[in-house]
Write an enzyme that holds these catalytic residues in place. Structure first.
Site, mmCIF file in Angstrom:
data_model
loop_
_atom_site.group_PDB
_atom_site.id
_atom_site.type_symbol
_atom_site.label_atom_id
_atom_site.label_comp_id
_atom_site.label_asym_id
_atom_site.label_seq_id
_atom_site.Cartn_x
_atom_site.Cartn_y
_atom_site.Cartn_z
ATOM 1 N N GLU A 83 0.889 -1.228 -0.030
ATOM 2 C CA GLU A 83 0.028 0.046 -0.148
ATOM 3 C C GLU A 83 0.859 1.417 -0.109
ATOM 4 O OE1 GLU A 83 -2.657 -0.273 3.349
ATOM 5 O OE2 GLU A 83 -3.381 -2.326 2.553
ATOM 6 N N GLU A 127 -6.474 -10.674 -1.158
ATOM 7 C CA GLU A 127 -7.182 -10.398 0.109
ATOM 8 C C GLU A 127 -8.753 -10.150 -0.281
ATOM 9 O OE1 GLU A 127 -5.540 -7.037 2.434
ATOM 10 O OE2 GLU A 127 -3.528 -7.488 1.788
#
Length: 377
Positions: free
Chosen positions: A162, A267
């Protein structure tokens, strides 16, 4: 045997023995021979799940049986994040991460290390570092110690997590602010040296969206141009049944694979609940106030919504199968609905139903829909 399963030698014997046993069980009369997600998709891509502490410690036998039956890849939900594994400057806590790796090895699973460098869930001391040299020492020692400890046992690492804003620019994190954009290259180079046989991935949410995808592609191209090893990209897949843009997801699979890397969905979950203010993404720092309107299925999920969830997963897996040659792994972010982080994000104390197994660890209509894609003609 499986085009997308690049297991290390240390994991192959365990996996082969386990898979042989799983496929040798004779089905009941009238049942299809394919009995699990991992066996249904064994020729396509790995099917994974995220493990919490309760799963790693095998506290629930029903959950343990389900995990071993349905999945051939595992990711640690939290226990390898630096806040937990490296809480103070000179102390590492390897107890749970050791058990996690042991769990994967004994069950012949593809083992993901998650994650080495992330601006969130940092140990308190690291987040306060203002000196470039001190932060560089932290990053170097952290990667060398953690990746080095599990070298040859971890199949792939989410090296950097991220690092991008929604517009594709680099996030103003403690790493960028102190070390500049080269911190990403340095992290991958350190990981490659510490664990030379593991596949190395960049992992992020919303990188199927055009602006952020463009930023991710530029990031990866810069790494490749500099001779840095990067084997794949992880598209997190925290999506909603109310807003699932299959066209952008497909474009992302194609464009990332054109870089010569593998694409993983790392995810995956599909929220069934309303999203406050059209929130997108998975920034764990975002929180909103509780309200009944934002928690409409507190007691149970209506069958009509179960059907919508099943249809969305069907559409998604049809797309995955279309591009099976480009996809290495599809990992669900949680074992069952009770285990999902979406029960507390972005609004606390909600009841969400984003996965294929319900709170009683029973398969949902969505599970059968995903299986049916491989069993019906």
């Amino acid at each position: 045997m499986k085009k997308s399963m690049n297991y290390h030698k240390i994991a192959k014997p365990f996996y082969s023995a386990f898979l042989f046993c799983a496929l040798s069980v004779s089905p009941s009369v009238g049942q299809n021979k394919i009995q699990s997600l991992k066996s249904a998709y064994e020729d396509d891509f790995l099917i994974g799940t995220a493990l919490g502490t309760e799963h790693i410690l095998e506290r629930n036998e029903k959950a343990n049986r389900l995990i071993k039956r349905e999945f051939n890849a595992i990711t640690p939900e939290n226990i390898m994040k630096s806040q937990i594994i490296h809480p103070t400057p000179n102390h590492y806590n390897f107890d749970l991460s050791d058990k996690y790796v042991e769990y994967g090895l004994k069950n012949g699973m593809y083992i993901v290390g998650h994650t080495l460098i992330w601006h969130s869930q940092l140990p308190a001391f690291a987040g306060k570092i203002k000196n470039a040299d001190s932060l560089r020492i932290f990053m170097t020692e952290h990667i060398n110690t953690v990746a080095g400890r599990y070298a040859g046992k971890i199949n792939s690492w989410d090296v950097v997590n991220e690092a991008l804003n929604e517009d594709g620019t680099l996030r103003k994190s403690v790493f960028l602010n102190n070390l500049g954009e080269d911190y990403i290259k340095n992290a991958f180079d350190l990981a490659a040296k510490a664990d030379p046989h593991a596949a190395l991935y960049y992992n992020d949410y919303n990188i199927e969206q055009p602006a952020k995808r463009k930023g991710a592609i530029e990031l990866i191209r810069k790494l490749q141009a500099g001779g840095t090893k990067i084997d794949g990209v992880g598209i997190q897949g925290h999506w909603s049944i109310h807003k699932l843009n299959l066209q952008e997801i497909e474009t992302s699979i194609i464009e990332f694979s054109q870089l010569g890397i593998k694409v993983a969905f790392t995810e995956l979950d599909l929220s069934v609940l309303p999203n406050p203010w059209d929130l997108q993404g998975a920034d764990v720092n975002q929180r909103f106030a509780e309200s009944p309107a934002m928690n409409p299925y507190k007691d149970s999920l209506p069958d009509s919504i179960q059907t919508v969830l099943a249809n969305r997963y069907t559409d998604l897996f049809k797309l995955f199968l279309k591009h099976r040659d480009k996809i290495s792994r599809v990992t669900f972010w949680g074992v069952d609905d009770s285990h999902s982080w979406l029960n507390g994000f972005p609004i606390r104390n909600r009841t969400n139903y984003p996965l294929l197994f319900d709170r009683a660890l029973e398969p949902k209509k969505a599970y059968q829909a995903v299986i049916n894609l491989k069993t019906t003609k």
